[in-house]
Structure formats: structure tokens, C-alpha cells
Design an enzyme around this catalytic site. Sequence first.
Site, mmCIF file in Angstrom:
data_model
loop_
_atom_site.group_PDB
_atom_site.id
_atom_site.type_symbol
_atom_site.label_atom_id
_atom_site.label_comp_id
_atom_site.label_asym_id
_atom_site.label_seq_id
_atom_site.Cartn_x
_atom_site.Cartn_y
_atom_site.Cartn_z
ATOM 1 N N TYR A 10 41.092 12.928 -58.396
ATOM 2 C CA TYR A 10 39.865 13.827 -58.376
ATOM 3 C C TYR A 10 39.832 14.640 -59.586
ATOM 4 C CZ TYR A 10 36.586 17.193 -56.498
ATOM 5 O OH TYR A 10 35.370 17.939 -56.279
ATOM 6 N N PHE A 14 8.342 11.586 -70.067
ATOM 7 C CA PHE A 14 9.105 10.597 -69.232
ATOM 8 C C PHE A 14 9.186 11.429 -67.665
ATOM 9 C CE2 PHE A 14 12.319 8.222 -67.176
ATOM 10 C CZ PHE A 14 12.227 7.143 -67.132
ATOM 11 N N THR A 15 9.016 10.431 -66.776
ATOM 12 C CA THR A 15 8.604 10.717 -65.579
ATOM 13 C C THR A 15 9.732 11.943 -65.131
ATOM 14 O OG1 THR A 15 9.813 8.987 -64.761
ATOM 15 C CG2 THR A 15 7.367 8.890 -64.618
ATOM 16 N N ASP A 62 16.817 12.662 -75.932
ATOM 17 C CA ASP A 62 16.868 11.610 -74.682
ATOM 18 C C ASP A 62 17.273 10.683 -75.433
ATOM 19 O OD1 ASP A 62 16.685 9.773 -73.020
ATOM 20 O OD2 ASP A 62 14.986 10.729 -72.136
ATOM 21 N N LYS A 95 20.812 2.115 -69.316
ATOM 22 C CA LYS A 95 19.976 1.218 -70.415
ATOM 23 C C LYS A 95 21.055 0.960 -71.382
ATOM 24 C CE LYS A 95 16.863 3.250 -67.727
ATOM 25 N NZ LYS A 95 16.155 4.589 -68.163
ATOM 26 N N ARG A 115 2.032 0.157 -64.489
ATOM 27 C CA ARG A 115 2.099 1.421 -65.079
ATOM 28 C C ARG A 115 0.491 1.760 -65.426
ATOM 29 N NH1 ARG A 115 5.676 4.323 -63.540
ATOM 30 N NH2 ARG A 115 7.849 4.104 -64.164
ATOM 31 N N PHE A 158 3.388 5.235 -56.255
ATOM 32 C CA PHE A 158 3.648 4.046 -56.863
ATOM 33 C C PHE A 158 4.709 3.092 -56.176
ATOM 34 C CE2 PHE A 158 6.970 4.678 -59.801
ATOM 35 C CZ PHE A 158 6.877 5.979 -60.140
HETATM 36 C C1 LIG Z 1 15.977 5.911 -67.457
HETATM 37 C C2 LIG Z 1 15.506 7.218 -68.349
HETATM 38 C C3 LIG Z 1 15.727 8.257 -67.727
HETATM 39 C C4 LIG Z 1 16.410 8.607 -66.515
HETATM 40 O O1 LIG Z 1 17.713 8.367 -66.309
HETATM 41 P P1 LIG Z 1 17.992 7.597 -64.910
HETATM 42 O O2 LIG Z 1 19.711 7.020 -65.199
HETATM 43 O O3 LIG Z 1 17.244 6.810 -64.224
HETATM 44 O O4 LIG Z 1 18.089 8.844 -64.038
HETATM 45 C C5 LIG Z 1 15.604 9.266 -68.840
HETATM 46 N N1 LIG Z 1 14.768 8.919 -69.929
HETATM 47 C C6 LIG Z 1 14.660 7.662 -70.180
HETATM 48 C C7 LIG Z 1 14.084 7.605 -71.628
HETATM 49 C C8 LIG Z 1 14.819 6.735 -69.438
HETATM 50 O O5 LIG Z 1 14.403 5.663 -69.757
#
Ligand SMILES: *Cc1c(COP(=O)(O)O)cnc(C)c1O
Length: 458
Positions: A71, A123-124, A214, A257, A382, A449
Site C-alpha cells: 500500500y 484539450f477536452t 501538458d 500516449k 471531430r 459524441f
Molecule cells: C489524452 C490526453 C489528456 C488526458 O489524459 P487521460 O489519460 O486520457 O486522462 C490530456 N492532454 C492531452 C494532450 C491528451 O492527449
Amino acid sequence: MKYVPEPFRIKTVESIKMTTREYRQNAIAEAGYNTFLLKSEDVYIDLLTDSGTNAMSDAQWAALQMGDEAYAGSRNFYDLEAAVQEVYGYRYMVPTHQGRAAEHIMSRLLIKPGDYVPGNMYFTTTRLHQELAGGAFVDCIIDEAHNPYSLHPFKGNFDLAKLERLVREVGPGRIPYVSCATCVNMAGGQPVSMANLRDLRRWTERHGIRLMLDNTRTVENAYFIQQREPGYKDKSIKEIVREICSYTDGCTTSGKKDGLVNIGGFLATNDEEFFTESKAQVVIYEGLHTYGGLAGRDMAAFAVGIRESVATDDYIRYRVEQVNYLGEVLTAASVPHVVPHGGHAIFLDAKAFLPHIPQEQFPAQALASAIYVETGVRAMERGVVSAGRNKDTGENYMPKLELVRLTIPRRVYTQSHLDYAAEGIANVYRLREQVRGLRFVYEPKQLRFFQARFEKIK
Ligand SMILES: *Cc1c(COP(=O)(O)O)cnc(C)c1O
């Protein structure tokens, strides 16, 4: 057309199902013409997203066996911390289950209601967490980013004049940080240049504003800097990644990613006080600060993935050039798409592809469905469906870019998979006049979407 051969060979295979056109016609009708509602099993080549769809290496699978599931104080945490320090150069790291969890913690700690957070396109999830914390996102990306055919080599760059205007309007005290993304996803995976980052650093220092990265796609961005920016062709990807991070005060990262894993993320910083506060938050939302919502084995695979992504330049060259190859084959077939090709995906221009379908009839959604029926390839809309409705007027937002994204998972598909996909898409293009528009039969209120259902307009 150049295909950079894979710097690996295949040791484990996963079968994928080849289906008939009739089967796929039924499947997409049952899914309400929404590729998010298809069963993965009914997809031949899945180009929906590159998030968490990476193939892990033998070293990563071996590392899974070395999970320390304590843990507190798991050895895998210390190894992940060391990998982040080594590759990205930040002093402190807090693990999270994925990128948006790190965004949540950072936004809660740094943003006060009424603040403004400038960024290079939204970004979303990033924007949503900024808004939930009471902030307002302000787009400060260069205008070229909104033009699908502008050949600017760094369409992810900030326009410093836009930042200057914002600081004059609201004052530096209302701007907790500048949010800088590498290989800007919503602009088509377009990179930011090192020169722009350096200017941005000077600008934020002058105004006493933090610069937060980011960091999700920094390795892909480093490859474009190496290829396109004067002075970087003899630098290694590892050196370029370190330099990018060195201009920033901290970062949020999705490991799904560049990190070459299926789950994982982190927040990192050089600021001890912010680190201490982040550790206090992570226990509330994710788990103890030495696992942050991840199993020990996930952290082990993540640490190996981070190191692999920059160990040599071969991997990232193959990765980005594979995306470029798909774009080149589509160019040869005259299929309209966003240029220059980005780091993770090719974006088809549905407005130019299907000029006979008005934007009110969701051309990108219709195109993604038609591609699935023709090929068994799954892509993602998109465009107007993703953009949603204006809360006040109830009208659909009509975005300039009406796109279908073909996203390439890392180390998963071969050249012949891409050839097959491109050939099928070229066929759809030849028969484009037969594609018909769609209308809603079910429209969710938020993030529509994902779950919306449609029918064909007769
Ligand atoms: C995917 C992504 C995120 C969010 O990450 P998650 O692991 O999906 O929560 C943030 N910024 C960028 C540029 C991304 O491609």
C-alpha cells in the site's frame, strides 16, 4: 513514399476479425451510426484513439511481474519517480491513474474562481477541469492552427501578442499559469517549436506567471523539433525532451500516449510547496501519494515505457513516420486531409470530402460510418457532433474544422494494415456521392459524441 521499418519484431499476436460488408452494415446501424457504440470485436483495424491502446514491449511485460503491491512505499513508485527525473528532469512526481486526474489536482490547487488560463488551443479534459475550478480558458494559439491547409511547421505555437493582450486586460494576478501542450491534439497533433517555448518562458518570467506543460506528447513533439528546427538535427530526442521540460515549472502527463502503457499518469513539479499540496490532494481523489490510483505493476511498466520512449531515436522516428506514411498514401489518392501531418493521427477533411452534405447533417459522423462499412476500420468524428450546442442559444456550434480522425496506436499495426485502410478510404472517396447525411434519434445533453444515436436521411 517512405515507410520507416519497425524497430522491433513481433512476439505475441492478437487475432482480429475480418467481416463482410453486409455484417458491418448491420453492426453500424445497430450502433446508431456512432463508431463509439461499435463492439471492439466487430472492428478490423481500430483507429479510434491512440490513448491506452499501445502495445507493450517484452521488458514492460516482464516488469509487470515485478509489481510490489504494498500500500505504501512500493519500490515501483521509486523507480517511476527516478524515470521521471531522468527523462523529463522534474524534481518531484505524484502518480495518478491517468492524465485528467493530474489535471484535476493541478486545476484545484492553482486556479481561483475568476481566473484566466491561456493555452495553445483547448484539450477536452484540460479545459473542463480549468472550468470546474472556476477558471476560463483563453485560446492563445497562432491563427494558422485553425487552418487545415496552412503549412506552418509549428502550428502548436503560442501567439505572444494574444498573451500580451490578455495580461493587459486582466492583469498577471488573474493568470495562475500558462498551459502549454506539446503536439497539440485538437489542432491535429501539431508541434510547438523550441524558439516559441523559450520566448514563452521569458514572457512568463517577466510577468511572474507559472508555465505548466501538458507533457502527454512531448516525445512526439521532440521529433518534429529535431527534424524541422535549425540547430536540433544533431541533438538526441532525449536531449530535446529534457530541454522542452526545462523551460517549464511543472507538468501533467497522460502515460497512455508517449508513455507506452495502457493506464497511468502523473503530475510533476520543481516547486516543493506545490508538490506538498499535490500529495495532500492525491490521497483524497486517487490514493496514497506512492501509488496514486495505480497498481505497483502498472507503475513498473510505466517506468520502463518512459525510458523506452527516448532510449534511442529509432522508436519515435518509426512512430511519427508511420503516421506520415498513412498521410502520404492518402495524399497520393487525393483524399483531402489536414497538413502538415501530425504526430499521432491523420485528420480527414469531411467538408471537402463530402461537399454535398451540409454541416447540419454531420458529414464527419457520416464519413466515419461509411469508412467502417467499406473497410472495417474504426475512426472518430471531430466536428459538429463533438463541438456540442451553445448552452445559451441551444444552437449547434459550427466548428471550422469538420474532421474524421484516424489515430494510430503505438507499435500495433503494420504497413499493410495502413495500406489496406488507405485503399478502402480512397474507395469511399471515389464513391463519395453515395454517402448520405445523418440526423439525431438520441442526443445526450453532455459530451454527446460518445453516446449519440443517428439514422440516415433518405
Ligand atoms: C489524452 C490526453 C489528456 C488526458 O489524459 P487521460 O489519460 O486520457 O486522462 C490530456 N492532454 C492531452 C494532450 C491528451 O492527449
